[in-house]
Design a protein around this motif. Structure first.
Motif, PDB file in Angstrom:
ATOM      1  N   LYS A  40     -34.406 -22.890  -0.174  1.00  0.00           N
ATOM      2  CA  LYS A  40     -33.531 -23.450  -1.208  1.00  0.00           C
ATOM      3  C   LYS A  40     -33.784 -24.949  -1.375  1.00  0.00           C
ATOM      4  CE  LYS A  40     -29.748 -20.147  -0.492  1.00  0.00           C
ATOM      5  NZ  LYS A  40     -28.349 -19.986  -0.007  1.00  0.00           N
ATOM      6  N   LYS A  41     -33.929 -25.641  -0.249  1.00  0.00           N
ATOM      7  CA  LYS A  41     -34.186 -27.082  -0.299  1.00  0.00           C
ATOM      8  C   LYS A  41     -35.538 -27.365  -0.951  1.00  0.00           C
ATOM      9  CE  LYS A  41     -31.485 -28.019   3.884  1.00  0.00           C
ATOM     10  NZ  LYS A  41     -31.536 -28.442   5.311  1.00  0.00           N
ATOM     11  N   LYS A  42     -36.529 -26.554  -0.596  1.00  0.00           N
ATOM     12  CA  LYS A  42     -37.868 -26.761  -1.151  1.00  0.00           C
ATOM     13  C   LYS A  42     -37.871 -26.531  -2.659  1.00  0.00           C
ATOM     14  CE  LYS A  42     -41.100 -23.905   0.175  1.00  0.00           C
ATOM     15  NZ  LYS A  42     -42.164 -23.249   0.992  1.00  0.00           N
ATOM     16  N   ALA A  43     -37.165 -25.499  -3.109  1.00  0.00           N
ATOM     17  CA  ALA A  43     -37.095 -25.209  -4.542  1.00  0.00           C
ATOM     18  C   ALA A  43     -36.366 -26.330  -5.280  1.00  0.00           C
ATOM     19  CB  ALA A  43     -36.391 -23.877  -4.769  1.00  0.00           C
ATOM     20  N   HIS A  44     -35.292 -26.829  -4.678  1.00  0.00           N
ATOM     21  CA  HIS A  44     -34.533 -27.914  -5.311  1.00  0.00           C
ATOM     22  C   HIS A  44     -35.369 -29.193  -5.375  1.00  0.00           C
ATOM     23  CE1 HIS A  44     -30.998 -30.080  -6.642  1.00  0.00           C
ATOM     24  NE2 HIS A  44     -31.225 -31.007  -5.709  1.00  0.00           N
ATOM     25  N   ASN A  45     -36.086 -29.491  -4.303  1.00  0.00           N
ATOM     26  CA  ASN A  45     -36.932 -30.695  -4.283  1.00  0.00           C
ATOM     27  C   ASN A  45     -38.051 -30.584  -5.314  1.00  0.00           C
ATOM     28  OD1 ASN A  45     -35.422 -31.806  -2.223  1.00  0.00           O
ATOM     29  ND2 ASN A  45     -36.771 -31.050  -0.588  1.00  0.00           N
ATOM     30  N   HIS A  72     -33.113  -9.424  19.893  1.00  0.00           N
ATOM     31  CA  HIS A  72     -34.201  -9.839  19.006  1.00  0.00           C
ATOM     32  C   HIS A  72     -33.782  -9.747  17.539  1.00  0.00           C
ATOM     33  CE1 HIS A  72     -36.812  -9.939  22.478  1.00  0.00           C
ATOM     34  NE2 HIS A  72     -37.804 -10.340  21.721  1.00  0.00           N
ATOM     35  N   LYS A  73     -32.928  -8.798  17.232  1.00  0.00           N
ATOM     36  CA  LYS A  73     -32.442  -8.678  15.860  1.00  0.00           C
ATOM     37  C   LYS A  73     -31.664  -9.929  15.467  1.00  0.00           C
ATOM     38  CE  LYS A  73     -29.820  -5.582  12.834  1.00  0.00           C
ATOM     39  NZ  LYS A  73     -29.028  -4.318  12.746  1.00  0.00           N
ATOM     40  N   GLU A  74     -30.809 -10.403  16.360  1.00  0.00           N
ATOM     41  CA  GLU A  74     -30.050 -11.624  16.091  1.00  0.00           C
ATOM     42  C   GLU A  74     -30.973 -12.834  15.997  1.00  0.00           C
ATOM     43  OE1 GLU A  74     -26.853 -12.172  15.321  1.00  0.00           O
ATOM     44  OE2 GLU A  74     -26.775  -9.982  15.180  1.00  0.00           O
ATOM     45  N   LYS A  75     -32.000 -12.832  16.835  1.00  0.00           N
ATOM     46  CA  LYS A  75     -32.960 -13.939  16.820  1.00  0.00           C
ATOM     47  C   LYS A  75     -33.695 -13.995  15.483  1.00  0.00           C
ATOM     48  CE  LYS A  75     -37.120 -15.586  19.205  1.00  0.00           C
ATOM     49  NZ  LYS A  75     -38.080 -15.307  20.313  1.00  0.00           N
ATOM     50  N   PHE A  76     -34.185 -12.854  15.028  1.00  0.00           N
ATOM     51  CA  PHE A  76     -34.882 -12.806  13.744  1.00  0.00           C
ATOM     52  C   PHE A  76     -33.927 -13.122  12.593  1.00  0.00           C
ATOM     53  CE2 PHE A  76     -38.166 -10.241  15.956  1.00  0.00           C
ATOM     54  CZ  PHE A  76     -39.295 -10.889  15.482  1.00  0.00           C
ATOM     55  N   LYS A  77     -32.707 -12.648  12.698  1.00  0.00           N
ATOM     56  CA  LYS A  77     -31.717 -12.890  11.649  1.00  0.00           C
ATOM     57  C   LYS A  77     -31.444 -14.381  11.504  1.00  0.00           C
ATOM     58  CE  LYS A  77     -26.929 -11.745  10.434  1.00  0.00           C
ATOM     59  NZ  LYS A  77     -25.717 -10.982  10.858  1.00  0.00           N
ATOM     60  N   THR A  78     -31.247 -15.046  12.636  1.00  0.00           N
ATOM     61  CA  THR A  78     -30.999 -16.495  12.609  1.00  0.00           C
ATOM     62  C   THR A  78     -32.188 -17.240  12.018  1.00  0.00           C
ATOM     63  OG1 THR A  78     -29.587 -16.318  14.575  1.00  0.00           O
ATOM     64  CG2 THR A  78     -30.447 -18.506  14.026  1.00  0.00           C
ATOM     65  N   GLY A  79     -33.391 -16.832  12.418  1.00  0.00           N
ATOM     66  CA  GLY A  79     -34.589 -17.477  11.889  1.00  0.00           C
ATOM     67  C   GLY A  79     -34.730 -17.289  10.391  1.00  0.00           C
ATOM     68  N   LEU A  80     -34.388 -16.105   9.903  1.00  0.00           N
ATOM     69  CA  LEU A  80     -34.478 -15.839   8.467  1.00  0.00           C
ATOM     70  C   LEU A  80     -33.468 -16.664   7.675  1.00  0.00           C
ATOM     71  CD1 LEU A  80     -35.043 -11.986   8.164  1.00  0.00           C
ATOM     72  CD2 LEU A  80     -36.529 -13.796   7.316  1.00  0.00           C
ATOM     73  N   ILE A  81     -32.275 -16.786   8.215  1.00  0.00           N
ATOM     74  CA  ILE A  81     -31.250 -17.584   7.527  1.00  0.00           C
ATOM     75  C   ILE A  81     -31.700 -19.042   7.417  1.00  0.00           C
ATOM     76  CG2 ILE A  81     -28.900 -18.485   7.726  1.00  0.00           C
ATOM     77  CD1 ILE A  81     -28.096 -15.796   8.945  1.00  0.00           C
ATOM     78  N   HIS A  82     -32.301 -19.562   8.479  1.00  0.00           N
ATOM     79  CA  HIS A  82     -32.832 -20.934   8.430  1.00  0.00           C
ATOM     80  C   HIS A  82     -33.961 -21.031   7.410  1.00  0.00           C
ATOM     81  CE1 HIS A  82     -31.288 -21.815  12.773  1.00  0.00           C
ATOM     82  NE2 HIS A  82     -30.350 -22.000  11.856  1.00  0.00           N
ATOM     83  N   SER A  83     -34.818 -20.016   7.373  1.00  0.00           N
ATOM     84  CA  SER A  83     -35.925 -20.023   6.410  1.00  0.00           C
ATOM     85  C   SER A  83     -35.398 -19.979   4.983  1.00  0.00           C
ATOM     86  CB  SER A  83     -36.846 -18.820   6.657  1.00  0.00           C
ATOM     87  OG  SER A  83     -37.461 -18.909   7.922  1.00  0.00           O
TER      88      SER A  83
END
Length: 245
Positions: free
Chosen positions: A174-179, A158-169
C-alpha cells in the motif's frame, strides 16, 4: 456321506472326516474299495487349502505393506517444515485429509492381525521381514497419531508466522503504491516543457511498473485469501492506470 461332508466344513475338517470314513465297504454283494477316492478327496482338499492360504498370505502381506507405507510416507510429509506459503497450503490440506481418514485407517488394523492369526493357525510360513512389520504395526500407528498432533501444532505456528508476514507485505505494498502515485503526480509529464518523446517514455515506464505491481497485488490477494483475509484493489493503482491510459 462324503459328498454331504464337503459343503459343511473347512477343507481341513473335510479332509479329516474323509479319513474317518471306512475305506472298504460291503454293499449287498458288492465290495467297494474307496481308498483311491479318499486319497483324491484329501489331496484335493490339501491343494485348495494351500491355494487359499497362499492367496490369504499375499493379500495380508499386501495390505500390511500398504498400510506401513501409508503411515511412514505421510508421517514424513506432514512433519516437514513448510518453507513457502504454497507448501503451507499443501501441508494444511494434507493434515485435514489425514485427520479425516484416521477412523478408516484404524479400522484396517484388526483385520490384518486376524488374517495373520489364521495363517499362523494353518502353519503357513510367513517371511521374517513381514512378521517384523506386523509386530511393529501397532507401535507405528501410535507414533503416527502422535506425529499428527505434533505436526498440527507446528503448522498452526507457521500459519501465524506466514499470516503476519503477509499482512506486513500488504502494508508495504500500500505504501509503495501510494508513493508511486505521489511521485508521478510531482514528476509526471504534465507541462509543455517535457518533450513528447520523454513523456511517452515516462508513460511506458509507468505502465511497466503498474503491470508488475498488479501482479504483485494479485499474488498478495491470493495468498491472503488462504487466511480468509480480503485485500481490496489498490485505489492508488487505479488512479495511476487512469492517468497512464
Amino acid at each position: 456321506m462324503l459328498v454331504q461332508i464337503w459343503g459343511s466344513y473347512s477343507y481341513t475338517e473335510v479332509a479329516n472326516n474323509v479319513q474317518k470314513e471306512e475305506t472298504v465297504l460291503n454293499i449287498q454283494f458288492v465290495l467297494l474299495d474307496c481308498s483311491h477316492l479318499k486319497f483324491s478327496l484329501v489331496q484335493h482338499c490339501n491343494e485348495w487349502q494351500n491355494k487359499f492360504t497362499t492367496l490369504l498370505k499375499e493379500m495380508a502381506a499386501g495390505r500390511l505393506l500398504e498400510l506401513h507405507t501409508y503411515l511412514k510416507e505421510n508421517a514424513e510429509k506432514i512433519s516437514r517444515l513448510p518453507q513457502t506459503l504454497e507448501e503451507l497450503g499443501v501441508s494444511l490440506q494434507l493434515m485435514d485429509t489425514l485427520q479425516h481418514d484416521l477412523p478408516n485407517v484404524e479400522s484396517q488394523i484388526p483385520p490384518i492381525h486376524e488374517q495373520f492369526t489364521i495363517l499362523e493357525k494353518y502353519e503357513v510360513p510367513v517371511p521374517d521381514d513381514v512378521l517384523e512389520m506386523l509386530d511393529s504395526l501397532n507401535g507405528e500407528w501410535v507414533a503416527f497419531q502422535q506425529t499428527l498432533m505434533e505436526s498440527e501444532q507446528m503448522l498452526k505456528k507457521h500459519k501465524e508466522k506466514f499470516k503476519t508476514g503477509l499482512i506486513h507485505s500488504a502494508d508495504d505494498f500500500k505504501k509503495k503504491a501510494h508513493n508511486l502515485l505521489e511521485d508521478f503526480s510531482f514528476k509526471g509529464p504534465f507541462t509543455s516543457s517535457v518533450g513528447y518523446v520523454v513523456a511517452l517514455e515516462q508513460i511506458a515506464q509507468l505502465r511497466a511498473m503498474l503491470m508488475a505491481m498488479r501482479e504483485e497485488e494479485n499474488t498478495l490477494r491470493s495468498n491472503l485469501g488462504i487466511f480468509k483475509i480480503e485485500q481490496p484493489a489498490s485505489k492508488d493503482l487505479q488512479n495511476l492506470e487512469k492517468v497512464s491510459c
